[in-house]
Design an enzyme around this catalytic site. Structure first.
Site, short mmCIF file in Angstrom:
data_model
loop_
_atom_site.label_atom_id
_atom_site.label_comp_id
_atom_site.label_asym_id
_atom_site.label_seq_id
_atom_site.Cartn_x
_atom_site.Cartn_y
_atom_site.Cartn_z
N THR A 57 4.46 2.14 2.28
CA THR A 57 5.66 1.95 1.65
C THR A 57 6.38 3.12 2.31
OG1 THR A 57 4.76 1.30 -0.39
CG2 THR A 57 6.93 2.73 -0.31
N GLY A 59 0.81 -1.21 -0.19
CA GLY A 59 0.00 -0.04 0.10
C GLY A 59 1.01 1.17 -0.09
N CYS A 60 0.40 2.51 -0.37
CA CYS A 60 0.90 3.67 -0.73
C CYS A 60 1.40 4.05 0.92
CB CYS A 60 0.14 4.62 -1.09
SG CYS A 60 -1.38 4.83 -0.48
N PHE A 61 0.46 4.07 2.00
CA PHE A 61 0.96 4.72 3.26
C PHE A 61 1.95 3.60 3.91
CE2 PHE A 61 -3.47 6.69 3.67
CZ PHE A 61 -2.85 8.09 3.72
#
Length: 347
Positions: free
Chosen positions: A147, A143-145
Site C-alpha cells: 500500500t 498488503g501493508c508494505f
C-alpha cells in the site's frame, strides 16, 4: 443497516476492524468468529473494546449470514472458506494474500502454498481500482508494505519516468501479528533495526504486479523491523530517465524538476481523500498513526539524478483494516470516508 461478520477476529487486524466498525453509522457487527476463543467475550482478547456485548463464535463458513464478510484469516486459510462465503451471497473482503495475484503461479512461488482454485478478485487499492471495487463481490485487500510503496511510486510508473525503483521499508512490530515469536521478542527488537527477507519478501511481487501494469519498471524491495508498534515508513529511490544525460547543472535545475514531480503527484491524487502530498515536509509515523491517511513527501533529487520519495502509513489501518472498510464503503455505495476519516494521533 448493513450486517457484517468478521471471520478470524482475534488478531490485530480483527481488533482494528472492531474498533473502527463500532463507530460506523451504517454498520452492525453481527458476528465475530474464532475457533480458539469460541464463546469468549471480545474484550478478553481485545481489552480496548470495553462496554461491548460482542462474543467470539465458532461458525462454519456456510452458516454465516451477513451482508459483508471480512476474512482476517492467515494466508492459505482464506482460500478454503471464501468460495463458501461467496455462495451465501455476501460481499467478501479478504485481508490475506490469497487473492491478490492475477497469476496463481506467482502466489504459489512466493507463498509456498498450492492454491485451491481461481477466483477473480478486485485488488483493493481504491486509488487505482475504485470503479471496479464498487461492482465487486470479492475484494483482495492489499498488503501493508505494498500500500505505501505502490502509492509512493504510482505517478512515476504511470508516466514512465523511471526504469528501476529500490524500496526500503521500515515497519513497526505489530506488522508481525499478535502471536509472539523470537524475532518480535522485546529484548531482540528494542534498540535495534532488523533487516529481514532481504530480497525474498512475499510483498515484492505484489508491488511489482501493480507498478508493472503501467511500465516496464523493475522493483527491488527490502523490509526492516524497527522498535515501534505501528506504522510503515517507505523510502523509495529511483533514477529519473530524463536526467541520465547529466542535464542537472545547478540547484535551480534540480528545484525546477522537483516542482514538476510534486505537481505530477498532486495531479495524480488531487481527488483522493486519504492521500496527502507534502510539498516541503518529510512524512512521519506519528502523523498517520491510527488513521487511514497516506502521507507522501520528500521529493528530493541529488546531483546524480536520484529521486527520493517517502510515504508513511499506519500498517493496521490504511495498511489493513481501515483500507478494508474503505473498500466496504465503496462496495456498499456509502461515502468512501465514513467511519475512517479521523486524523492521526500525535504525539
Amino acid at each position: 443497516m448493513i450486517e457484517v461478520t468478521i471471520v478470524g477476529g482475534s488478531g490485530y487486524t480483527g481488533g482494528e476492524l472492531i474498533r473502527l466498525l463500532q463507530k460506523h453509522p451504517k454498520i452492525e457487527i453481527k458476528d465475530i468468529t474464532s475457533r480458539k476463543y469460541d464463546k469468549t467475550p471480545v474484550n478478553k482478547v481485545h481489552p480496548h473494546i470495553q462496554g461491548s456485548d460482542l462474543v467470539f463464535k465458532d461458525i462454519i463458513a456456510e452458516k454465516i449470514d451477513s451482508d459483508v464478510i471480512f476474512t482476517a484469516t492467515p494466508h492459505g486459510a482464506s482460500m478454503n472458506i471464501v468460495p463458501d462465503l461467496l455462495e451465501t451471497g455476501a460481499k467478501v473482503i479478504d485481508l490475506s494474500g490469497d487473492y491478490r495475484f492475477r497469476d496463481i503461479s506467482v502466489y504459489e512461488k512466493w507463498y509456498g502454498i498450492e492454491h485451491s482454485g481461481k477466483i477473480d478478485a478486485v485488488y483493493g487499492l481504491p486509488e487505482i481500482y475504485r470503479e471496479d471495487i464498487k461492482k465487486a463481490k470479492i475484494v483482495a485487500n492489499p498488503g501493508c508494505f505494498p500500500t505505501g510503496a505502490i502509492l509512493a511510486n504510482l505517478p512515476l510508473s504511470k508516466n514512465k519516468l523511471v526504469k528501476n525503483i529500490i524500496i526500503d521499508s521500515k515497519t513497526g512490530v505489530s506488522g508481525g501479528g499478535i502471536t509472539p515469536n523470537q524475532v518480535f521478542h522485546y529484548p531482540n527488537c528494542a534498540d535495534n533495526v532488523i533487516p529481514y527477507k532481504i530480497i525474498s519478501h512475499r510483498h515484492s511481487p505484489e508491488i511489482q504486479q501493480e507498478l508493472g501494469e503501467y511500465s516496464n519498471v523493475k522493483v527491488s524491495f527490502t523490509p526492516h523491523l524497527v522498535p515501534v508498534i505501528r506504522g510503515i515508513i517507505t523510502t523509495s529511490h529511483s533514477f529519473l530517465k530524463d536526467l541520465s544525460n547529466n542535464i542537472i547543472n545547478t540547484k535551480e535545475d534540480i528545484e525546477n524538476i522537483r516542482e514538476d514531480i510534486i505537481t505530477l503527484y498532486k495531479n495524480q491524487y488531487k481527488n483522493e481523500k486519504f492521500v496527502k502530498i507534502l510539498d516541503d515536509d518529510i512524512p512521519n509515523l506519528s502523523s498517520v498513526r491510527g488513521s487511514n491517511f497516506v502521507h507522501i513527501g520528500g521529493f528530493e533529487i541529488d546531483e546524480n539524478g536520484r529521486l527520493v520519495v517517502i510515504s508513511a502509513i499506519d500498517n493496521l489501518v490504511k495498511g489493513a483494516s481501515g483500507q478494508a472498510i474503505q473498500n466496504m464503503n465503496l462496495m456498499c455505495g456509502f461515502d468512501e470516508e465514513i467511519g475512517i476519516d479521523s486524523y492521526g494521533m500525535r504525539p
